[in-house]
Design an enzyme around this catalytic site. Structure first.
Site, PDB file in Angstrom:
ATOM      1  N   LEU A  19       0.833  -1.201   0.000  1.00 53.05           N
ATOM      2  CA  LEU A  19       0.000   0.000   0.000  1.00 53.05           C
ATOM      3  C   LEU A  19       0.869   1.253   0.000  1.00 53.05           C
ATOM      4  CD1 LEU A  19      -2.790   1.356   0.372  1.00 53.05           C
ATOM      5  CD2 LEU A  19      -2.470   1.106   2.835  1.00 53.05           C
ATOM      6  N   HIS A 247     -16.786   0.140   0.297  1.00 52.34           N
ATOM      7  CA  HIS A 247     -16.831   0.901  -0.963  1.00 52.34           C
ATOM      8  C   HIS A 247     -18.259   0.977  -1.536  1.00 52.34           C
ATOM      9  CE1 HIS A 247     -12.607   0.531  -0.556  1.00 52.34           C
ATOM     10  NE2 HIS A 247     -12.397  -0.540  -1.294  1.00 52.34           N
TER      11      HIS A 247
HETATM   12  C1  BG6 Z   1      -9.449  -2.661  -1.985  1.00 51.61           C
HETATM   13  C2  BG6 Z   1      -9.769  -4.142  -1.842  1.00 51.61           C
HETATM   14  O1  BG6 Z   1     -10.067  -1.928  -0.970  1.00 51.61           O
HETATM   15  O2  BG6 Z   1      -9.943  -2.204  -3.239  1.00 51.61           O
HETATM   16  C3  BG6 Z   1      -9.207  -4.944  -3.011  1.00 51.61           C
HETATM   17  O3  BG6 Z   1      -9.189  -4.603  -0.630  1.00 51.61           O
HETATM   18  C4  BG6 Z   1      -9.639  -4.327  -4.316  1.00 51.61           C
HETATM   19  O4  BG6 Z   1      -9.614  -6.293  -2.908  1.00 51.61           O
HETATM   20  C5  BG6 Z   1      -9.347  -2.847  -4.349  1.00 51.61           C
HETATM   21  O5  BG6 Z   1      -8.952  -5.004  -5.352  1.00 51.61           O
HETATM   22  C6  BG6 Z   1      -9.875  -2.199  -5.606  1.00 51.61           C
HETATM   23  O6  BG6 Z   1      -9.489  -0.860  -5.667  1.00 51.61           O
HETATM   24  P1  BG6 Z   1      -9.455  -0.097  -7.045  1.00 51.61           P
HETATM   25  O7  BG6 Z   1      -9.138   1.303  -6.688  1.00 51.61           O
HETATM   26  O8  BG6 Z   1      -8.375  -0.766  -7.860  1.00 51.61           O
HETATM   27  O9  BG6 Z   1     -10.782  -0.281  -7.689  1.00 51.61           O
END
Ligand code: BG6
Length: 484
Positions: A19, A247
């Site tokens: 991260l 999300h």
């Molecule tokens: C993260 C999840 O929060 O979001 C992941 O833990 C996922 O599993 C990721 O792949 C997706 O993020 P983005 O920004 O690539 O759509």
């Protein structure tokens, strides 16, 4: 003191992890390239891995991009930025390690005291140890003092309501709620931020944004990749806790909430209200899936680190019901899955069918409904599906799309979610971060059913890697035929 014209220390805990390397530090570099960091700043990485400053700089360089400063200027900007990046190793539960970190910080900050942001890019299991060690080493200044101290934490915030509450309590023994910035990076995405403008800066949507006109709302999230070696994190957690409870629910809240009194302060209050109005999901309203082998790819249970009898879901569809005057009777159909046939996040507002009697001879089953499609990624866009006469002799109708594609409508670069959110932390704007009440209400929606799944060991339905998901989806959708 304001960090913008002052001195800022940005401390990344878990600096050797994915991260930090892929998202947090590149976002800081992007802000630096746009001259959005204060004149004096230092980035200090901390983790268990032993590494020199040079090795740390080499490691992070790979992910810095020249989006904002293309050409030769980029190399120069990188050199300047990297010269402000430092690294120290230590133990997360050791006060001594953090006292040493404090010493380094004081040296780097110089005589002018700096504002400090602690970014927890670490698993939540060690949040508490770190918070205590930070507090014990005297690194945390009380809320309201200048220069300020803020802390950024990343989901998962617990695995259910009780564990989330416990985590909140632990962190609050060291930090005040006003200092805590809980990131849900989807809130930093451009199209999701646009939901406010779309809803509240336009006249035409409000009169139809309710149960009288909206038939259902789909919030869909799909990824083509599997868990990619993240079994340690994902197994036992599953897709509901990973992306749906946070999300997708945040997107729902922004679609369904009432207009806030002001954008600067009260957005979270409105989100809390709508989240509290959602009935807890029941097992009847859920489809669970788990990817099996397909297209030459391994199934979930064959992934390294996943037990052969794992019941962790990699796909989920949940029908949520919002008890409010505006939304009563409108299903919000959330779906999220890994190893599917596409990469896509979108919100689809499907309106009721028009009576359209004059066209019934051509469309005896009824005209397709209008749809407003908000494509979050990829290819950000706002589309509106309408019926249109096909040009030519005779009367033929077709369902067509008005399409506002960001790539063709706007010139500027679309910022990464982390850039926007980290800038808000520096500016002290908590609007796009999750407050404690939101977190509680979000867990209340899913906690009972998550417990039921775990207790009864409910098996997810298999679906092939790269497919459209489990067969149960169609059965679930057939419960919600289009309405007039
Ligand atoms: C993260 C999840 O929060 O979001 C992941 O833990 C996922 O599993 C990721 O792949 C997706 O993020 P983005 O920004 O690539 O759509």
């Amino acid at each position: 003191m304001n960090a913008q014209n002052g001195n800022l220390s940005f401390i990344v805990l878990g600096a050797s992890g994915d991260l930090a390397r892929r998202k947090v530090i590149p976002a800081l570099f992007a802000l630096y390239c746009q001259n959005l960091l204060p004149a004096n700043f230092q980035v200090l990485g901390f983790a268990r891995t032993k590494m020199t400053d040079e090795a740390f700089r080499e490691m992070i360089t790979a992910h810095l991009t020249c989006r904002y400063t293309p050409g030769e200027a980029c190399g120069e900007r990188m050199t300047e930025f990297l010269a402000r990046c430092f690294y120290r190793s230590g133990r997360y539960d050791s006060r001594e390690s953090f006292q040493a970190l404090y010493g380094t910080l004081r040296e780097l900050e110089g005589p002018q005291e700096a504002c400090r942001i602690f970014y927890f890019a670490v698993p939540p299991a060690i949040f508490h140890d770190i918070a205590h060690a930070l507090g014990g080493a005297g690194l945390v200044r009380p809320a309201g003092s200048q220069p300020w101290t803020r802390v950024v934490i990343e989901k998962p915030f617990g695995t259910d309501r009780a564990s989330s509450d416990e985590l909140s309590q632990q962190i609050k023994t060291v930090f005040d709620e006003r200092q805590i910035f809980r990131i849900d990076h989807y809130l930093g995405k451009e199209v999701i931020q646009n939901l406010m403008a779309l809803r509240f800066a336009n006249l035409i949507f409000e009169p139809i944004w309710n149960r009288l006109y909206v038939d259902k709302v789909f919030i869909s999230w799909a990824e083509t990749i599997g868990i990619e070696g993240r079994a340690g994190y994902f197994d036992g957690i599953g897709v509901i806790r990973d992306v749906m409870q946070n999300h997708l629910l945040q997107m729902l809240a922004l679609v369904a909430m009432e207009q806030p009194v002001s954008l600067t302060k009260y957005v979270r209050d409105e989100k809390v209200k709508v989240l509290r109005s959602i009935l807890p999901v029941t097992i009847e309203d859920l489809v669970l899936g788990q990817y099996a082998a397909g297209g030459g790819q391994k199934g979930y249970r064959e992934e390294p680190g996943v037990p052969a009898d794992s019941i962790t879901s990699t796909y989920a569809m949940a029908v949520l019901r919002v008890r409010s005057r505006r939304w009563s009777g409108v299903p919000f159909i959330l779906s999220a899955g890994k190893a599917l046939d596409r990469n896509m996040t979108e919100i689809r507002i499907q309106f009721k069918r028009t009576a359209g009697h004059v066209f019934l001879d051509k469309w005896p089953e009824g005209l397709p409904p209008n749809e407003l499609v908000i494509r979050v990624q990829p290819d950000e866009s706002i589309k509106f599906g309408i019926m249109n006469k096909v040009p030519g002799l005779g009367l033929n109708l077709e369902h067509t799309e008005l399409n506002l594609r960001y790539a063709s409508a706007f010139d500027g670069l679309i910022p990464e979610a982390y850039e926007s959110l980290i800038l808000d932390v520096i500016r002290g704007d908590p609007g796009l971060f999750i407050c404690e009440d939101e977190l509680e209400a979000s867990w209340d929606v899913f906690t009972p059913v998550l417990h039921e799944i775990d207790e009864k060991r409910i098996e997810p339905e298999p679906y092939a890697f790269g497919s459209a998901g489990p067969a149960g989806i169609q059965k679930m959708l057939s419960k919600f035929p289009p309405r007039w």
